[in-house]
Write a protein that holds these residues in place. Structure first.
Motif, PDB file in Angstrom:
ATOM      1  N   VAL A  90       8.451   1.923   1.523  1.00 19.05           N
ATOM      2  CA  VAL A  90       7.003   1.884   1.300  1.00 19.05           C
ATOM      3  C   VAL A  90       6.283   2.962   2.093  1.00 19.05           C
ATOM      4  O   VAL A  90       5.241   3.472   1.672  1.00 19.05           O
ATOM      5  N   ASN A  91       6.836   3.331   3.231  1.00 17.93           N
ATOM      6  CA  ASN A  91       6.207   4.385   4.034  1.00 17.93           C
ATOM      7  C   ASN A  91       6.535   5.778   3.517  1.00 17.93           C
ATOM      8  O   ASN A  91       5.690   6.673   3.553  1.00 17.93           O
ATOM      9  N   ALA A  92       7.763   5.964   3.005  1.00 16.42           N
ATOM     10  CA  ALA A  92       8.199   7.296   2.589  1.00 16.42           C
ATOM     11  C   ALA A  92       7.842   7.614   1.134  1.00 16.42           C
ATOM     12  O   ALA A  92       7.436   8.741   0.819  1.00 16.42           O
ATOM     13  N   ILE A 150      -4.958  -8.191   0.707  1.00 15.14           N
ATOM     14  CA  ILE A 150      -4.493  -6.888   1.170  1.00 15.14           C
ATOM     15  C   ILE A 150      -5.626  -6.290   2.000  1.00 15.14           C
ATOM     16  O   ILE A 150      -6.738  -6.107   1.514  1.00 15.14           O
ATOM     17  N   GLU A 151      -5.352  -6.001   3.256  1.00 15.81           N
ATOM     18  CA  GLU A 151      -6.409  -5.520   4.147  1.00 15.81           C
ATOM     19  C   GLU A 151      -6.862  -4.102   3.805  1.00 15.81           C
ATOM     20  O   GLU A 151      -8.036  -3.770   3.912  1.00 15.81           O
ATOM     21  N   ASP A 152      -5.916  -3.253   3.405  1.00 14.22           N
ATOM     22  CA  ASP A 152      -6.256  -1.866   3.074  1.00 14.22           C
ATOM     23  C   ASP A 152      -5.432  -1.464   1.863  1.00 14.22           C
ATOM     24  O   ASP A 152      -4.249  -1.154   1.971  1.00 14.22           O
ATOM     25  N   VAL A 153      -6.071  -1.480   0.693  1.00 13.72           N
ATOM     26  CA  VAL A 153      -5.333  -1.240  -0.552  1.00 13.72           C
ATOM     27  C   VAL A 153      -4.742   0.161  -0.610  1.00 13.72           C
ATOM     28  O   VAL A 153      -3.790   0.412  -1.362  1.00 13.72           O
ATOM     29  N   SER A 154      -5.252   1.089   0.178  1.00  9.53           N
ATOM     30  CA  SER A 154      -4.753   2.463   0.154  1.00  9.53           C
ATOM     31  C   SER A 154      -3.561   2.682   1.083  1.00  9.53           C
ATOM     32  O   SER A 154      -2.910   3.720   1.012  1.00  9.53           O
ATOM     33  N   PRO A 156       0.110   2.680   2.453  1.00  8.08           N
ATOM     34  CA  PRO A 156       1.439   2.574   1.840  1.00  8.08           C
ATOM     35  C   PRO A 156       2.170   1.282   2.199  1.00  8.08           C
ATOM     36  O   PRO A 156       2.965   0.777   1.399  1.00  8.08           O
ATOM     37  N   ARG A 157       1.895   0.750   3.380  1.00  7.61           N
ATOM     38  CA  ARG A 157       2.597  -0.441   3.865  1.00  7.61           C
ATOM     39  C   ARG A 157       2.492  -1.619   2.899  1.00  7.61           C
ATOM     40  O   ARG A 157       3.372  -2.475   2.845  1.00  7.61           O
ATOM     41  N   PHE A 158       1.410  -1.652   2.107  1.00  7.07           N
ATOM     42  CA  PHE A 158       1.148  -2.824   1.285  1.00  7.07           C
ATOM     43  C   PHE A 158       1.522  -2.641  -0.186  1.00  7.07           C
ATOM     44  O   PHE A 158       1.241  -3.518  -1.005  1.00  7.07           O
TER      45      PHE A 158
END
Length: 341
Positions: A90-92, A150-154, A156-158
């Motif tokens: 999800v991060n990469a 979802i706290e921050d839809v932008s 990548p973690r989510f």
């Protein structure tokens, strides 16, 4: 003899479900996967049963809708487990997590409309409500009725959690149209032998094996409730066999422990006698996670039986043997177990 299909059956949970059905239920089992998680293109648990007349293994990329043509037209039960998962992924490559998981979901839903299937179980995750706990201080242990946040839809973690939200909505609403019965299971920190290295417990083993000192405990005061693989598998099978149509079930354990307690127990099992130091937690990691499993107990008669210390001991022993084997004969060991670090 019932007939089951496991989509994503080459993964940790999927291959263990196949094993359970072959050993403990009267099922014929079809497994389909692209087997991208393994170094050798094989799954150790499935390799044990490859000559069984009750098991059929198919290799396919199910982001391509034509790949579903390999499958039969009738199943009693379908387990939909396929997904691209992992913090590193999800991060990469968050865009690929979105693309691959969304295509897997939509292709599976459209294919299911064309075949005969009594019930589908869709595998979701506690990550779908991780933001709720942090933003609104929601009750823990947490029920299935918790709002998904979802706290921050932008971020990548989510991305993985977002695709699981899509899946929950998709399978329930397709079931509402009468195409099939569907239940959703939300897994909570499933662990056990042979789960790969992209999880907290095998990562701890690897760090202790490498003699890290002082040993850093990241997010020491965070809590989790870990669910041993045998219990998670039983809960999933009970959900597909006994679950109520269009319902969601938390599959996990209600025994909540701190990351510090977990880390120190692993260290004790591995004879670590050095110092520990607290370290900051990783971004996006929730402070608490523990499911309320009352609904699964009442509807499914689900009751996890493996206590976390017992499950950890079994898991740690497996990984210690694995790492010793990797040191002496790395190439053959990786090929044998089909797992890539």
């Amino acid at each position: 003899m019932k007939k089951a299909l496991i989509i994503g059956g080459g993964g940790f949970i999927g291959s263990n479900i196949a094993k359970f059905l072959l050993e403990n239920r009267e099922y014929n089992v079809d497994v389909i996967d692209n087997f991208s998680r393994s170094a050798s293109g094989k799954t150790p648990l499935l390799e044990r049963y490859k000559n069984s007349e009750r098991l059929k293994i198919l290799n396919a990329d199910l982001t391509n809708l034509d790949s579903f043509d390999q499958l039969d037209f009738d199943y009693d039960y379908v387990f939909m487990l396929a997904a691209l998962v992992g913090v590193d992924k999800v991060n990469a490559i968050p865009h690929e997590v979105i693309r691959i998981n969304s295509m897997l979901l939509l292709n599976t839903l459209e294919w299911l409309k064309t075949v005969s299937c009594k019930r589908v179980v869709f595998s979701s995750t506690s990550e779908t409500y991780a933001g709720t706990i942090e933003a609104f201080d929601y009750e823990v242990p947490t029920k299935e009725t918790v709002p998904l946040t979802i706290e921050d839809v932008s971020h990548p973690r989510f991305t993985y959690a977002i695709t699981k939200m899509l899946g929950e909505s998709g399978f329930i609403n397709y079931a509402r149209q009468g195409y099939f019965d569907a239940v959703v299971v939300r897994y909570h920190n499933v662990y056990g032998p042979n789960m790969g290295f992209r999880h907290v417990i095998p990562h701890l083993v690897e760090r202790f094996q490498n003699n890290e000192s002082p040993f850093l405990i990241y997010g020491h005061d965070q809590t989790r409730a870990f669910n041993y693989i045998d219990d998670a598998v039983l809960g999933t099978v009970l959900a597909v066999e006994r679950g109520i149509n269009k319902e969601i079930y938390h599959i996990g354990d209600s025994d909540e422990i701190s990351i510090e307690a977990l880390t120190r127990f692993v260290g004790k099992l591995m004879n670590y006698d050095g110092d520990y130091e607290f370290a900051p937690t990783f971004p996006g990691s929730v402070s608490r996670r523990c499911p309320d499993i009352t609904k699964a107990k009442n509807d499914l008669n689900y009751l996890p039986s493996v206590k976390w210390r017992e499950g950890l001991a079994s898991t740690i022993n497996w990984y210690q043997d694995y790492l010793k084997g990797a040191e002496t004969s790395q190439e053959s060991f990786y090929d044998q177990y089909g797992i890539s670090k």
